[in-house]
Write an enzyme that holds these catalytic residues in place. Structure first.
Site, PDB file in Angstrom:
ATOM      1  N   LYS A 121     -31.914  33.403 138.677  1.00 48.63           N
ATOM      2  CA  LYS A 121     -30.684  33.910 139.303  1.00 48.63           C
ATOM      3  C   LYS A 121     -29.738  32.771 139.667  1.00 48.63           C
ATOM      4  O   LYS A 121     -28.517  32.920 139.567  1.00 48.63           O
ATOM      5  CB  LYS A 121     -31.024  34.704 140.562  1.00 48.63           C
ATOM      6  N   LYS A 200     -35.353  43.719 129.719  1.00 57.84           N
ATOM      7  CA  LYS A 200     -35.962  44.704 130.605  1.00 57.84           C
ATOM      8  C   LYS A 200     -34.953  45.831 130.874  1.00 57.84           C
ATOM      9  O   LYS A 200     -33.762  45.571 131.013  1.00 57.84           O
ATOM     10  CB  LYS A 200     -36.334  43.997 131.918  1.00 57.84           C
ATOM     11  N   LYS A 203     -29.968  49.218 134.619  1.00 56.34           N
ATOM     12  CA  LYS A 203     -28.706  49.960 134.589  1.00 56.34           C
ATOM     13  C   LYS A 203     -27.544  49.020 134.285  1.00 56.34           C
ATOM     14  O   LYS A 203     -26.652  49.336 133.522  1.00 56.34           O
ATOM     15  CB  LYS A 203     -28.492  50.632 135.942  1.00 56.34           C
TER      16      LYS A 203
END
Ligand code: SF4
Length: 339
Positions: A121, A200, A203
Site C-alpha cells: 500500500k 484478487k 469491487k
C-alpha cells in the site's frame, strides 16, 4: 444475541470484520461470508463493519453511510444472524480505537514496516499516511478488545494475525497476563481470483459481481470473465485447470457438473459462452434467497438500524470490560489517589 460469556464453559469467541464498500460481492461471499454463516453454529461470533479501517483506504465521506447500510443488508441477507452473533459498526464502539492507541505503547514500528500489505500500500503514496502503517494495530485491537479465541483469516491476513498475537504477547509480558493469543481458523476459500482471471476479486477493480445483483447483471458480468487464453476458436479444446471460470464452477456446481464441463471443455463440445451461462445461472440460483431477504431489509431500514445499535450496545459492554482492565494494568487510574 445470547452471548455465552456468563456461562461456563463459554463457547469459543470468533471475531472478524469487513470494510464497508457497499453491497458485498462474490469474492466477499466465497472468501469470507459463507464461512462466517457456518461458524455461527459453533462459536460466539462477532461480525464487525470496520468503517474506522475504511477511512485509511480513502473512503468517500458522502458515501460511507450508504456503504455501511448496504454491507449490513448484505450481512443479514446471507444469513449472519443477530440472534446468534453480534453485528455492529466499528465506529460505534470507540473502545477499538482506544485500545489501538494503548497498543501503540507495545508495538515496534519495525514490526509494522515489515508487513507485506503495508509495503504494497505504501507504494501508492508519495507521503504515506500513518493510518496505513498503524492499520494492523487497530486490527489487533478489534480482535483483542473482545479477547477473541480465533479469527477466520485468508492467506493475506495471516501476517496481521501473527502481529496481533505478538502484540498480545508483548502486552502480557509488560503489564501482566491479559490477552489470549488468538488462533487462525483455517478453511477460508483462499484467494478468489476476479473475473479478469488476474487480480484478487475486488469491487474497486471491477472484476466481480454483487451478491445482490439482478440475474441480468450477473450474466452481464460473468459473460466478461476471462477463460483459458489458449482457447481462441470455439473448436479449440480448452484447459479447465487453468481456467478461472472452471474454478468458480467449483463453488456452485456439484461433482457431476464439474466432470461434465471438464469433459466437454477438453473435447471442445461446449463453448465458453455456454459454459459461462451455466455458471451465471448457478450463481443466480444460489444468490436468489439473498436478493429476497435484501429486498425485505431495504424496505425496512429501521430493522437494520436496530440490529446494528443493539449489536453495538452489547459489543461496548464486552469491550468496556477489557478497556477497564487494560487501563488498570497500564496505570491509567489517577482517581485512586482520591480514595
Ligand atoms: Fe473455461 Fe468453460 Fe471455456 Fe473450458 S469451456 S475454457 S472451463 S470457460
Amino acid at each position: 444475541m445470547r452471548m455465552s460469556d456468563n456461562e461456563a464453559p463459554r463457547k469459543k469467541r470468533v471475531f472478524s470484520g469487513m470494510q464497508p464498500s457497499g453491497e458485498a460481492h462474490l469474492g466477499n461471499y466465497l472468501g469470507a461470508l459463507r464461512r462466517w454463516v457456518d461458524l455461527q453454529d459453533e462459536y460466539d461470533c462477532i461480525w464487525c463493519i470496520v468503517d474506522d479501517h475504511a477511512i485509511t483506504s480513502g473512503s468517500d465521506p458522502q458515501e460511507m453511510a450508504q456503504h455501511v447500510f448496504d454491507l449490513a443488508v448484505s450481512f443479514l441477507a446471507v444469513g449472519l444472524d443477530p440472534e446468534r452473533a453480534l453485528i455492529f459498526v466499528q465506529s460505534d464502539v470507540p473502545e477499538h480505537t482506544e485500545l489501538a492507541w494503548l497498543f501503540n505503547a507495545v508495538t515496534p514500528v519495525g514490526e509494522l514496516e515489515r508487513m507485506t500489505q503495508y509495503k504494497d500500500k505504501a507504494q501508492r503514496f508519495e507521503s504515506v499516511p500513518a493510518g496505513i502503517l498503524n492499520y494492523p494495530i487497530l486490527q489487533a485491537a478489534d480482535i483483542l478488545v473482545y479477547k477473541a479465541d480465533a479469527v477466520p483469516v485468508g492467506e493475506d491476513q495471516r501476517q496481521h494475525l501473527e502481529l496481533t498475537r505478538e502484540i498480545a504477547r508483548r502486552f502480557n509480558a509488560a503489564y501482566g497476563e491479559t490477552f489470549p493469543e488468538p488462533e487462525a481458523l483455517i478453511g477460508e476459500a483462499g484467494r478468489i481470483l476476479g473475473l479478469d482471471g488476474e487480480a484478487k476479486m475486488s469491487k474497486s477493480l471491477g472484476n466481480t459481481v454483487g451478491i445482490l445483483a439482478e440475474p441480468d447483471e450477473i450474466w452481464a458480468r460473468v459473460r466478461t470473465a476471462v477463460t483459458d487464453p489458449q482457447r481462441v476458436r470455439r473448436s479449440d479444446p480448452g484447459r479447465p485447470e487453468v481456467c478461472n471460470v472452471y474454478s468458480l464452477h467449483r463453488h456452485f456446481g456439484d461433482d457431476a457438473l464439474l466432470d461434465r464441463i471438464h469433459r466437454q471443455c477438453t473435447t471442445a463440445e461446449i463453448g465458453c459462452v455456454d459454459c459461462k451461462r451455466i455458471l451465471a445461472d448457478n450463481i443466480t440460483r444460489a444468490f436468489a434467497p439473498f436478493r429476497e431477504r435484501a429486498l425485505h431489509y431495504r424496505a425496512h431500514p429501521r430493522e437494520v438500524r436496530q440490529v446494528l445499535e443493539e449489536g453495538a450496545a452489547r459489543a461496548r459492554a464486552l469491550a468496556g470490560e477489557t478497556i477497564a482492565e487494560v487501563r488498570e494494568r497500564m496505570g491509567l487510574h489517577w482517581r485512586r489517589l482520591f480514595g
